[in-house]
Enzyme design. Structure first.
Site, PDB file in Angstrom:
ATOM      1  N   PHE A  91       0.819  -1.217   0.000  1.00  0.00           N
ATOM      2  CA  PHE A  91       0.000   0.000   0.000  1.00  0.00           C
ATOM      3  C   PHE A  91       0.858   1.276   0.000  1.00  0.00           C
TER       4      PHE A  91
ATOM      5  N   ASP B  78      10.373  -6.643  -3.621  1.00  0.00           N
ATOM      6  CA  ASP B  78       9.166  -7.000  -2.870  1.00  0.00           C
ATOM      7  C   ASP B  78       8.939  -8.502  -3.003  1.00  0.00           C
TER       8      ASP B  78
ATOM      9  N   SER C 203       2.149  -6.211   8.037  1.00  0.00           N
ATOM     10  CA  SER C 203       1.635  -4.946   8.584  1.00  0.00           C
ATOM     11  C   SER C 203       0.279  -5.018   9.279  1.00  0.00           C
TER      12      SER C 203
ATOM     13  N   THR D 114       6.157   2.748  12.666  1.00  0.00           N
ATOM     14  CA  THR D 114       4.768   3.034  13.035  1.00  0.00           C
ATOM     15  C   THR D 114       4.671   3.698  14.409  1.00  0.00           C
ATOM     16  N   ASP D 115       3.564   4.405  14.635  1.00  0.00           N
ATOM     17  CA  ASP D 115       3.317   4.970  15.973  1.00  0.00           C
ATOM     18  C   ASP D 115       2.953   3.883  16.990  1.00  0.00           C
ATOM     19  N   GLU D 116       2.609   2.684  16.507  1.00  0.00           N
ATOM     20  CA  GLU D 116       2.157   1.630  17.434  1.00  0.00           C
ATOM     21  C   GLU D 116       3.260   1.161  18.372  1.00  0.00           C
TER      22      GLU D 116
ATOM     23  N   TYR E 158       2.530  -7.486  16.193  1.00  0.00           N
ATOM     24  CA  TYR E 158       2.961  -6.599  15.104  1.00  0.00           C
ATOM     25  C   TYR E 158       3.820  -5.457  15.643  1.00  0.00           C
TER      26      TYR E 158
ATOM     27  N   LYS F 174       7.810  -4.497  15.055  1.00  0.00           N
ATOM     28  CA  LYS F 174       8.276  -3.227  14.483  1.00  0.00           C
ATOM     29  C   LYS F 174       9.215  -2.519  15.471  1.00  0.00           C
TER      30      LYS F 174
ATOM     31  N   ASN G  93      -2.321   5.277   8.021  1.00  0.00           N
ATOM     32  CA  ASN G  93      -2.478   5.800   6.663  1.00  0.00           C
ATOM     33  C   ASN G  93      -3.794   5.329   6.044  1.00  0.00           C
TER      34      ASN G  93
ATOM     35  N   TYR H  52     -15.113  -3.267  15.945  1.00  0.00           N
ATOM     36  CA  TYR H  52     -14.599  -4.016  17.100  1.00  0.00           C
ATOM     37  C   TYR H  52     -14.989  -3.297  18.401  1.00  0.00           C
TER      38      TYR H  52
ATOM     39  N   HIS I 251      -6.479  -4.689  22.227  1.00  0.00           N
ATOM     40  CA  HIS I 251      -6.738  -3.533  21.343  1.00  0.00           C
ATOM     41  C   HIS I 251      -6.267  -2.213  21.969  1.00  0.00           C
TER      42      HIS I 251
HETATM   43  P1  NAD Z   1       1.457  -3.641   3.247  1.00  0.00           P
HETATM   44  O1  NAD Z   1       1.183  -4.849   4.057  1.00  0.00           O
HETATM   45  O2  NAD Z   1       0.381  -3.061   2.405  1.00  0.00           O
HETATM   46  O3  NAD Z   1       2.702  -3.909   2.273  1.00  0.00           O
HETATM   47  C1  NAD Z   1       3.850  -4.575   2.689  1.00  0.00           C
HETATM   48  C2  NAD Z   1       4.655  -4.951   1.454  1.00  0.00           C
HETATM   49  O4  NAD Z   1       5.856  -5.611   1.891  1.00  0.00           O
HETATM   50  C3  NAD Z   1       3.936  -5.937   0.527  1.00  0.00           C
HETATM   51  O5  NAD Z   1       4.074  -5.531  -0.820  1.00  0.00           O
HETATM   52  C4  NAD Z   1       4.641  -7.266   0.768  1.00  0.00           C
HETATM   53  O6  NAD Z   1       4.637  -8.107  -0.373  1.00  0.00           O
HETATM   54  C5  NAD Z   1       6.042  -6.787   1.116  1.00  0.00           C
HETATM   55  N1  NAD Z   1       6.788  -7.750   1.939  1.00  0.00           N
HETATM   56  C6  NAD Z   1       6.349  -8.417   3.039  1.00  0.00           C
HETATM   57  N2  NAD Z   1       7.324  -9.210   3.517  1.00  0.00           N
HETATM   58  C7  NAD Z   1       8.409  -9.020   2.719  1.00  0.00           C
HETATM   59  C8  NAD Z   1       9.734  -9.534   2.713  1.00  0.00           C
HETATM   60  N3  NAD Z   1      10.130 -10.432   3.626  1.00  0.00           N
HETATM   61  N4  NAD Z   1      10.587  -9.108   1.764  1.00  0.00           N
HETATM   62  C9  NAD Z   1      10.192  -8.219   0.809  1.00  0.00           C
HETATM   63  N5  NAD Z   1       8.954  -7.722   0.765  1.00  0.00           N
HETATM   64  C10 NAD Z   1       8.068  -8.091   1.717  1.00  0.00           C
HETATM   65  O7  NAD Z   1       2.012  -2.572   4.278  1.00  0.00           O
HETATM   66  P2  NAD Z   1       1.873  -0.978   4.270  1.00  0.00           P
HETATM   67  O8  NAD Z   1       0.615  -0.609   4.933  1.00  0.00           O
HETATM   68  O9  NAD Z   1       2.163  -0.490   2.908  1.00  0.00           O
HETATM   69  O10 NAD Z   1       3.058  -0.594   5.255  1.00  0.00           O
HETATM   70  C11 NAD Z   1       4.372  -0.367   4.758  1.00  0.00           C
HETATM   71  C12 NAD Z   1       5.284  -0.056   5.924  1.00  0.00           C
HETATM   72  O11 NAD Z   1       4.815   1.095   6.610  1.00  0.00           O
HETATM   73  C13 NAD Z   1       5.356  -1.179   6.960  1.00  0.00           C
HETATM   74  O12 NAD Z   1       6.678  -1.245   7.417  1.00  0.00           O
HETATM   75  C14 NAD Z   1       4.427  -0.701   8.065  1.00  0.00           C
HETATM   76  O13 NAD Z   1       4.840  -1.212   9.313  1.00  0.00           O
HETATM   77  C15 NAD Z   1       4.628   0.792   7.989  1.00  0.00           C
HETATM   78  N6  NAD Z   1       3.486   1.616   8.428  1.00  0.00           N
HETATM   79  C16 NAD Z   1       2.227   1.374   7.944  1.00  0.00           C
HETATM   80  C17 NAD Z   1       1.184   2.216   8.328  1.00  0.00           C
HETATM   81  C18 NAD Z   1      -0.213   2.015   7.804  1.00  0.00           C
HETATM   82  O14 NAD Z   1      -1.139   2.678   8.294  1.00  0.00           O
HETATM   83  N7  NAD Z   1      -0.437   1.168   6.812  1.00  0.00           N
HETATM   84  C19 NAD Z   1       1.429   3.266   9.219  1.00  0.00           C
HETATM   85  C20 NAD Z   1       2.719   3.450   9.707  1.00  0.00           C
HETATM   86  C21 NAD Z   1       3.750   2.643   9.290  1.00  0.00           C
HETATM   87  O1  DAU Z   2      -0.982   3.212  13.590  1.00  0.00           O
HETATM   88  C1  DAU Z   2      -0.293   2.760  12.446  1.00  0.00           C
HETATM   89  C2  DAU Z   2      -0.768   1.378  12.096  1.00  0.00           C
HETATM   90  O2  DAU Z   2      -2.065   1.512  11.535  1.00  0.00           O
HETATM   91  C3  DAU Z   2       0.159   0.643  11.137  1.00  0.00           C
HETATM   92  O3  DAU Z   2       1.405   0.453  11.762  1.00  0.00           O
HETATM   93  C4  DAU Z   2      -0.437  -0.716  10.734  1.00  0.00           C
HETATM   94  O4  DAU Z   2       0.391  -1.346   9.785  1.00  0.00           O
HETATM   95  C5  DAU Z   2      -1.807  -0.469  10.148  1.00  0.00           C
HETATM   96  O5  DAU Z   2      -2.412  -1.701   9.829  1.00  0.00           O
HETATM   97  C6  DAU Z   2      -2.684   0.317  11.125  1.00  0.00           C
HETATM   98  O6  DAU Z   2      -3.016  -0.481  12.281  1.00  0.00           O
HETATM   99  P1  DAU Z   2      -4.484  -0.492  12.938  1.00  0.00           P
HETATM  100  O7  DAU Z   2      -4.653  -1.729  13.698  1.00  0.00           O
HETATM  101  O8  DAU Z   2      -4.755   0.803  13.637  1.00  0.00           O
HETATM  102  O9  DAU Z   2      -5.365  -0.472  11.578  1.00  0.00           O
HETATM  103  P2  DAU Z   2      -6.702  -1.275  11.176  1.00  0.00           P
HETATM  104  O10 DAU Z   2      -7.170  -0.662   9.904  1.00  0.00           O
HETATM  105  O11 DAU Z   2      -6.511  -2.741  11.239  1.00  0.00           O
HETATM  106  O12 DAU Z   2      -7.707  -0.852  12.316  1.00  0.00           O
HETATM  107  C7  DAU Z   2      -8.030   0.526  12.560  1.00  0.00           C
HETATM  108  C8  DAU Z   2      -8.952   0.552  13.760  1.00  0.00           C
HETATM  109  O13 DAU Z   2     -10.210  -0.022  13.365  1.00  0.00           O
HETATM  110  C9  DAU Z   2      -8.464  -0.281  14.936  1.00  0.00           C
HETATM  111  O14 DAU Z   2      -8.834   0.363  16.145  1.00  0.00           O
HETATM  112  C10 DAU Z   2      -9.232  -1.594  14.803  1.00  0.00           C
HETATM  113  C11 DAU Z   2     -10.544  -1.171  14.176  1.00  0.00           C
HETATM  114  N1  DAU Z   2     -11.181  -2.156  13.280  1.00  0.00           N
HETATM  115  C12 DAU Z   2     -10.422  -2.723  12.296  1.00  0.00           C
HETATM  116  C13 DAU Z   2     -10.983  -3.665  11.427  1.00  0.00           C
HETATM  117  C14 DAU Z   2     -10.139  -4.316  10.355  1.00  0.00           C
HETATM  118  C15 DAU Z   2     -12.525  -2.450  13.419  1.00  0.00           C
HETATM  119  O15 DAU Z   2     -13.217  -1.903  14.300  1.00  0.00           O
HETATM  120  N2  DAU Z   2     -13.086  -3.368  12.562  1.00  0.00           N
HETATM  121  C16 DAU Z   2     -12.368  -4.002  11.579  1.00  0.00           C
HETATM  122  O16 DAU Z   2     -12.933  -4.849  10.855  1.00  0.00           O
END
Ligand code: NAD
Ligand code: DAU
Length: 354
Positions: free
Chosen positions: A10, A31, A83, A132-134, A158, A162, A188, A215, A293
């Site tokens: 993503f 990737d 992720s 991540t902020d987590e 997770y 991280k 994001n 949830y 959670h």
């Molecule tokens: P995502 O799960 O959408 O994408 C992860 C990508 O990494 C995928 O394309 C997957 O194929 C690839 N991948 C997984 N394992 C691998 C490996 N061993 N070698 C090479 N490629 C591999 O994740 P995202 O949401 O795009 O997040 C990207 C980064 O940003 C992650 O490090 C995540 O922790 C961080 N992040 C995500 C968010 C969020 O809200 N999505 C917020 C803060 C930080």
């Molecule tokens: O804060 C950054 C993080 O945000 C990233 O590091 C992670 O990679 C990313 O997946 C995301 O984590 P969250 O757990 O916050 O995201 P998610 O979209 O899974 O859930 C957002 C909130 O919504 C969380 O409080 C759980 C809730 N939720 C999620 C799902 C999938 C629901 O209530 N119902 C659902 O079906």
């Protein structure tokens, strides 16, 4: 050129697309193409000679070493990770393997490569680790948002994985002098978000007439950032960040989950009303809470703003409207990702009726 890992996911794919839209510097994209990696997202780059895609694992030290020697990038941006928090609860092993062991192997391959560079190349080289902020754990309602000096208190497999990777990156700087930068970003959202995560899941379930699973009580708070603002922040940190520093990235957009889902429903009522004329909010269903959670995340992004001049361009209101519209306009992409192994996950997480 730069090496991007996880550039078919993503945020990584959004980053690659935006990078090549605003710069001419080529990208090597490594990737593994797990369930979360999707080359369709990058189809507009198929004939672009500035984009070199390689399928492989960041944990494969020989592969990474050979790529570094062949392409000689000036920087590596590490997005590759498992992720999804819910998946880490069902099966933490992959998270330890990629996020911890994989990051370790990546760092080691980069350290070997970095040692071969000239003094000038060494000082300009950067390894930017996307985190991540987590890692900071959870906040109470009245706590100040997370700053870069908050203690690490990860609560899920997770976030623990991280946090471990962040510590490795820090240690590789302090011990070996590797020029690293770390960014810790909030939630994001935006185009190409895999629909296991709240926002795309709710949009797609809503228009498919399915339940919108909330949830627990839905009062958990996340701080939402439009993905393109995150990409701009990473570009800025790569360009001007101080080596060894960490930067929090966030949008000052704290929202309770139930409010996020309510906003999506209202936009859908307007853009694509239900055929029976009823509001999409009728599909909201409260389901069992996520174990462990975290209640609230919020990012204090002042360091990035004051030191590097970055600010998000989108508010939640503008970004979420663009996002809903994008999902309505890109059904081919969403249909392709909602088949296959994704279906198995949905059945496991929400039951066969989802
Ligand atoms: P995502 O799960 O959408 O994408 C992860 C990508 O990494 C995928 O394309 C997957 O194929 C690839 N991948 C997984 N394992 C691998 C490996 N061993 N070698 C090479 N490629 C591999 O994740 P995202 O949401 O795009 O997040 C990207 C980064 O940003 C992650 O490090 C995540 O922790 C961080 N992040 C995500 C968010 C969020 O809200 N999505 C917020 C803060 C930080
Ligand atoms: O804060 C950054 C993080 O945000 C990233 O590091 C992670 O990679 C990313 O997946 C995301 O984590 P969250 O757990 O916050 O995201 P998610 O979209 O899974 O859930 C957002 C909130 O919504 C969380 O409080 C759980 C809730 N939720 C999620 C799902 C999938 C629901 O209530 N119902 C659902 O079906």
């Amino acid at each position: 050129m730069i090496l991007v890992t996880g550039g078919a996911g993503f945020i990584g794919a959004n980053f690659v697309l935006d990078w090549l839209a605003c710069k001419d510097e080529p990208v090597i994209n490594l990737d593994k193409l797990t369930y979360a990696g999707n080359l369709q997202t990058l189809s507009s780059l198929e004939r672009d000679p500035r984009h070199h895609f390689i399928r492989g694992d960041i944990g494969d030290r020989d592969l990474v070493a050979s790529l570094l020697l062949e392409y000689r990038p000036r920087a590596v941006v590490n997005f590759a990770a498992e992720s999804h928090v819910d998946r880490s609860i069902h099966g933490p092993g992959d998270f330890i393997q990629t996020n911890v062991v994989g990051t370790f192997n990546l760092l080691e391959a980069i350290r070997d490569y970095w040692a071969t560079l000239s003094e000038e190349e060494q000082s300009s080289f950067r390894f930017l680790h996307v985190s991540t902020d987590e890692v900071y754990g959870t906040l109470a309602a009245t706590d100040a948002p997370f700053s870069e000096t908050n203690r690490y208190e990860p609560n899920s497999p997770y976030s623990a994985s991280k946090a471990a990777s962040d510590h490795l990156v820090r240690a590789w700087h302090h011990t070996y002098g590797l020029p690293v930068l770390t960014t810790n970003c909030s939630n994001n959202y935006g185009p190409y978000h895999f629909p296991e995560k709240l926002i795309p899941l709710v949009i797609l379930n809503a228009i498919a007439g399915k339940a919108l699973p909330i949830y627990g009580d839905g009062q958990q708070i996340r701080d939402w950032l439009y993905v393109k603002d995150h990409c701009a922040a990473i570009r800025r940190v790569l360009e001007a960040g101080k080596v060894g520093e960490t930067y929090n990235v966030g949008g000052w957009n704290e929202k309770a989950n139930l409010d996020v889902v309510g906003t999506i429903c209202s936009i859908l009522n307007e853009l694509q009303p239900r055929s029976d004329g009823k509001p999409y909010a009728e599909q909201i269903t409260f389901v069992a809470d996520r174990p462990g959670h975290d209640r609230r995340y919020a990012i204090d992004a002042r360091k990035l703003e004051q030191e590097l001049g970055w600010k998000p361009a989108e508010t939640f209101e503008t970004g979420i409207r663009k996002t809903v519209a994008w999902y309505l306009a890109n059904r081919e992409w969403t249909e392709a990702v909602t088949s296959g192994s994704y279906r198995q996950w949905i059945d496991r997480q929400y039951g066969d009726e989802a």
